[in-house]
Scaffold this motif. Structure first.
Motif, PDB file in Angstrom:
ATOM      1  N   TYR A 134       0.717  -1.267   0.070  1.00  0.00           N
ATOM      2  CA  TYR A 134       0.050   0.158  -0.033  1.00  0.00           C
ATOM      3  C   TYR A 134       0.941   1.324   0.057  1.00  0.00           C
ATOM      4  O   TYR A 134       2.078   1.157   0.342  1.00  0.00           O
ATOM      5  N   LEU A 172       0.893   5.748   0.319  1.00  0.00           N
ATOM      6  CA  LEU A 172       0.042   7.158   0.574  1.00  0.00           C
ATOM      7  C   LEU A 172       0.385   8.024  -0.528  1.00  0.00           C
ATOM      8  O   LEU A 172      -0.342   9.066  -0.729  1.00  0.00           O
ATOM      9  N   SER A 202      -0.559   9.743  -3.560  1.00  0.00           N
ATOM     10  CA  SER A 202      -1.853   9.831  -4.450  1.00  0.00           C
ATOM     11  C   SER A 202      -1.545   9.673  -5.839  1.00  0.00           C
ATOM     12  O   SER A 202      -2.341   9.537  -6.806  1.00  0.00           O
ATOM     13  N   GLN A 244      -3.366   2.793  -4.950  1.00  0.00           N
ATOM     14  CA  GLN A 244      -3.127   2.816  -3.534  1.00  0.00           C
ATOM     15  C   GLN A 244      -2.782   1.274  -3.166  1.00  0.00           C
ATOM     16  O   GLN A 244      -2.552   1.170  -2.054  1.00  0.00           O
ATOM     17  N   ARG A 290      -8.285   5.919   1.436  1.00  0.00           N
ATOM     18  CA  ARG A 290      -7.079   6.695   1.521  1.00  0.00           C
ATOM     19  C   ARG A 290      -7.463   8.403   1.826  1.00  0.00           C
ATOM     20  O   ARG A 290      -8.202   8.687   0.857  1.00  0.00           O
ATOM     21  N   ASN A 344      -1.360  12.968   5.350  1.00  0.00           N
ATOM     22  CA  ASN A 344      -2.124  12.036   4.654  1.00  0.00           C
ATOM     23  C   ASN A 344      -2.261  10.542   5.745  1.00  0.00           C
ATOM     24  O   ASN A 344      -1.457  10.361   6.270  1.00  0.00           O
ATOM     25  N   TYR A 355      -4.196   6.479   5.427  1.00  0.00           N
ATOM     26  CA  TYR A 355      -4.637   5.407   4.954  1.00  0.00           C
ATOM     27  C   TYR A 355      -5.228   4.443   5.517  1.00  0.00           C
ATOM     28  O   TYR A 355      -4.198   3.947   6.311  1.00  0.00           O
TER      29      TYR A 355
END
Lengths: 215, 199
Positions: free
Chosen positions: A81, A83, A85, A89, B126, B150, B152
């Motif tokens: 995974y 972060l 963008s 994701q 996210r 940020n 997630y």
């Protein structure tokens, strides 16, 4: 550390094998399947060396055995995974796990059948062995800078005790086939959940007995 | 006689003390020194780099890993805020930072109607820095510094076999506070019980 255990045992065998009955060194190879990992089983090419300094005489039916299992990679996958963008994701990463297994065991021979043509069947019991199992995990195309793997597998390396047994059939004394089953390591894997367990190899091998000392 | 009683007493107490010791659920990430692996097992562990130094929630043998708190702050405005916060300590005995960070909070704006069922909908969500604010408190400083984060939620697992639900929240986060404090490679694996939550 391993040498410290093995040296007195080797000395014992060398000392008592001098001027005794037929002595063998058996070398065999074949295929091995792990019975302890059900989801992703490990396959190996085993190389087995048996040293029977007294042959299979009834009063001293002991022998030494060294087994090394050359691994085929077991395949699996984990999700990673990010972060970031600008990237997907979640991605799935393929992984390869190689299990290297080396075992040194002491055993004794239980003769079961023998005929006049020197064909013989033995049950070899190896109650104590020292086994090293080393697992190497590799993730393919893993972008470590951007992605993090969830519940990832890691390398492990452990030495502990095992027990095993094998059925050995000798053709004309020199050729042999063998079915060998070994227990997993008698050790705790730790608290972290891994996708694999210790290997319990079931080996099917064929080989040759070198008779180096006859009556 | 007293000595013997004392000895037997010690022998009895020692295993009890040994069994009462909590295990530290810190499993190092081989790719990020000082950080834990990203897991979804409810290990109650969170690690991150703050300006390159690894931080972790503290551990004690009596209580285990210091647990986080997850609570909803009801405001007078149009939205409420969900705070995910935990204490932190430096996870590298070889480093002596100039500033000791002691607490971290991730603040997430939520609707007034936000409930535990909505939390489950965040599984795999996210959230970028435009919607979240990250806060870090300093030791000896009353006012926390605040910046953007940020976040997630990689995996949210609920164990609903019991009347008290058990939530496992695992995820990634990073943050930037005025370009002077950079939180990077953050990951957490927390466990919450439904009766401990105020929403």
């Amino acid at each position: 550390m391993k040498r410290n255990y093995l040296l007195p045992i080797l000395q014992f065998f060398i000392f008592y094998s001098v001027a005794k009955a037929q002595s063998y060194v058996g070398i065999s190879t074949g295929i091995s399947r792990d019975l302890n990992n059900i989801k992703e089983s490990f396959y190996h090419i085993p190389v087995s060396i048996q040293w029977k300094p007294f042959g299979a005489v009834h009063n001293r039916p002991v022998f030494l055995e060294l087994d090394y299992d050359i691994p085929f990679p077991a395949n699996g996958s984990d999700n990673a995974y990010t972060l970031n963008s600008s990237l997907p994701q979640q991605i799935t990463l393929q992984k390869e796990i190689r299990a290297y297994v080396f075992t040194a065991s002491i055993g004794f021979i239980v003769p079961i059948y023998r005929n006049k043509k020197s064909n013989s069947l033995y049950l070899n019991l190896l109650p104590v062995g020292i086994c090293n199992q080393s697992f190497k995990v590799e993730y393919n195309k893993y972008d470590k800078a951007n992605y993090t793997i969830l519940n990832r597998d890691v390398n492990t390396h452990l030495t502990s005790l095992v027990t095993s047994m094998e059925a050995q059939f000798n053709f004309h004394r020199k050729f042999m086939i063998m079915l060998h089953l070994q227990s997993p390591l008698l050790a705790n894997r730790g608290d972290y959940p891994l996708s694999y367990r210790f290997v319990a190899p079931l080996q099917f091998t064929f080989g040759y007995n070198f008779i180096y000392h006859s009556k | 006689m007293k000595t013997r009683i004392y000895s037997y007493g010690c022998l009895l107490i020692m295993p009890i003390i040994f069994l009462a010791c909590a295990k530290r659920n810190f499993f190092p990430d081989p790719d990020n020194p000082g950080l834990s692996r990203l897991t979804a097992y409810g290990f109650d562990v969170a690690t991150m780099y703050i300006n390159g130094a690894p931080y972790i929630n503290p551990f004690s043998k009596l209580n285990g890993n210091a647990p986080p708190t997850l609570s909803k702050y009801i405001s007078n405005g149009s939205v409420d805020t969900l705070y995910l916060s935990w204490t932190i300590v430096l996870n590298d005995s070889n480093q002596m930072p100039n500033i000791n960070y002691s607490f971290i909070t991730i603040a997430i704006p939520v609707p007034k109607t936000f409930a535990q069922t909505d939390l489950l909908n965040w599984n795999g969500k996210r959230m970028d820095s435009s919607s979240n604010g990250i806060q870090i408190n300093f030791d000896y400083t009353p006012r926390p510094a605040a910046g953007n984060a940020n976040l997630y939620f990689v995996k949210i697992i609920v164990d609903s076999t019991d009347s008290i639900k058990n939530y496992t929240l695992s995820g990634l986060f990073n943050g930037n506070i005025s370009n002077s404090i950079l939180v990077t490679d953050g990951r957490f694996d927390f466990e919450f019980y439904s009766n401990d939550l105020n929403f």
